[in-house]
Design a protein around this motif. Structure first.
Motif, PDB file in Angstrom:
ATOM      1  N   UNK A  37       0.811  -1.214   0.000  1.00  0.00           N
ATOM      2  CA  UNK A  37       0.000   0.000   0.000  1.00  0.00           C
ATOM      3  C   UNK A  37       0.839   1.256   0.000  1.00  0.00           C
ATOM      4  N   UNK A  38       0.152   2.393   0.122  1.00  0.00           N
ATOM      5  CA  UNK A  38       0.820   3.686   0.142  1.00  0.00           C
ATOM      6  C   UNK A  38       0.205   4.588   1.207  1.00  0.00           C
ATOM      7  N   UNK A  39       0.961   5.600   1.599  1.00  0.00           N
ATOM      8  CA  UNK A  39       0.490   6.629   2.522  1.00  0.00           C
ATOM      9  C   UNK A  39       0.778   7.961   1.857  1.00  0.00           C
ATOM     10  N   UNK A  40      -0.210   8.847   1.861  1.00  0.00           N
ATOM     11  CA  UNK A  40       0.003  10.190   1.330  1.00  0.00           C
ATOM     12  C   UNK A  40      -0.509  11.204   2.340  1.00  0.00           C
ATOM     13  N   UNK A  41       0.126  12.376   2.339  1.00  0.00           N
ATOM     14  CA  UNK A  41      -0.235  13.429   3.279  1.00  0.00           C
ATOM     15  C   UNK A  41      -0.504  14.704   2.503  1.00  0.00           C
ATOM     16  N   UNK A  42      -1.634  15.333   2.810  1.00  0.00           N
ATOM     17  CA  UNK A  42      -1.994  16.615   2.209  1.00  0.00           C
ATOM     18  C   UNK A  42      -2.518  17.505   3.330  1.00  0.00           C
ATOM     19  N   UNK A  43      -1.696  18.441   3.772  1.00  0.00           N
ATOM     20  CA  UNK A  43      -2.088  19.277   4.907  1.00  0.00           C
ATOM     21  C   UNK A  43      -2.191  18.426   6.155  1.00  0.00           C
ATOM     22  N   UNK A  44      -3.369  18.418   6.771  1.00  0.00           N
ATOM     23  CA  UNK A  44      -3.581  17.618   7.973  1.00  0.00           C
ATOM     24  C   UNK A  44      -4.240  16.277   7.669  1.00  0.00           C
ATOM     25  N   UNK A  45      -4.470  15.994   6.389  1.00  0.00           N
ATOM     26  CA  UNK A  45      -5.135  14.756   6.001  1.00  0.00           C
ATOM     27  C   UNK A  45      -4.112  13.689   5.628  1.00  0.00           C
ATOM     28  N   UNK A  46      -4.243  12.519   6.246  1.00  0.00           N
ATOM     29  CA  UNK A  46      -3.386  11.376   5.951  1.00  0.00           C
ATOM     30  C   UNK A  46      -4.256  10.313   5.303  1.00  0.00           C
ATOM     31  N   UNK A  47      -3.836   9.827   4.128  1.00  0.00           N
ATOM     32  CA  UNK A  47      -4.593   8.808   3.408  1.00  0.00           C
ATOM     33  C   UNK A  47      -3.776   7.530   3.329  1.00  0.00           C
ATOM     34  N   UNK A  48      -4.368   6.444   3.741  1.00  0.00           N
ATOM     35  CA  UNK A  48      -3.746   5.123   3.697  1.00  0.00           C
ATOM     36  C   UNK A  48      -4.491   4.295   2.660  1.00  0.00           C
ATOM     37  N   UNK A  49      -3.790   3.854   1.619  1.00  0.00           N
ATOM     38  CA  UNK A  49      -4.385   3.018   0.586  1.00  0.00           C
ATOM     39  C   UNK A  49      -3.749   1.641   0.641  1.00  0.00           C
ATOM     40  N   UNK A  50      -4.581   0.631   0.812  1.00  0.00           N
ATOM     41  CA  UNK A  50      -4.118  -0.757   0.826  1.00  0.00           C
ATOM     42  C   UNK A  50      -4.847  -1.527  -0.273  1.00  0.00           C
ATOM     43  N   UNK A  51      -4.156  -2.471  -0.904  1.00  0.00           N
ATOM     44  CA  UNK A  51      -4.815  -3.258  -1.928  1.00  0.00           C
ATOM     45  C   UNK A  51      -5.886  -4.158  -1.310  1.00  0.00           C
ATOM     46  N   UNK A  52      -6.925  -4.387  -2.069  1.00  0.00           N
ATOM     47  CA  UNK A  52      -8.002  -5.253  -1.598  1.00  0.00           C
ATOM     48  C   UNK A  52      -7.552  -6.703  -1.703  1.00  0.00           C
ATOM     49  N   UNK A  53      -7.841  -7.459  -0.686  1.00  0.00           N
ATOM     50  CA  UNK A  53      -7.509  -8.878  -0.680  1.00  0.00           C
ATOM     51  C   UNK A  53      -8.796  -9.671  -0.839  1.00  0.00           C
ATOM     52  N   UNK A  54      -8.864 -10.507  -1.844  1.00  0.00           N
ATOM     53  CA  UNK A  54     -10.051 -11.344  -2.059  1.00  0.00           C
ATOM     54  C   UNK A  54      -9.958 -12.667  -1.295  1.00  0.00           C
ATOM     55  N   UNK A  55      -8.789 -12.959  -0.752  1.00  0.00           N
ATOM     56  CA  UNK A  55      -8.605 -14.203   0.004  1.00  0.00           C
ATOM     57  C   UNK A  55      -9.277 -14.079   1.364  1.00  0.00           C
ATOM     58  N   UNK A  56     -10.070 -15.070   1.712  1.00  0.00           N
ATOM     59  CA  UNK A  56     -10.731 -15.080   3.026  1.00  0.00           C
ATOM     60  C   UNK A  56     -10.636 -16.430   3.639  1.00  0.00           C
TER      61      UNK A  56
END
Length: 51
Positions: free
Chosen positions: A32-51
């Motif tokens: 995944x990735x982490x991005x920061x814009x001002x005071x906002x932190x966004x965490x993006x992780x890939x979706x896992x279809x395995x359950x």
């Protein structure tokens, strides 16, 4: 993001400076990735279809 580095040194709040570096390490470990814009932190992780 560096471990033990504070982004905002003007504040008198306590902390160790590990938060965002830890989030980034976990995100990268899971493709995944982490991005920061001002005071906002966004965490993006890939979706896992395995359950």
């Amino acid at each position: 993001m560096r471990l033990l580095a504070r982004a905002d040194t003007s504040r008198a709040t306590r902390g160790t400076g590990r938060g965002l570096a830890l989030v980034q390490a976990v995100a990268q470990a899971h493709g995944g990735t982490v991005s920061i814009s001002g005071a906002q932190v966004t965490l993006d992780l890939p979706r896992s279809d395995a359950r």
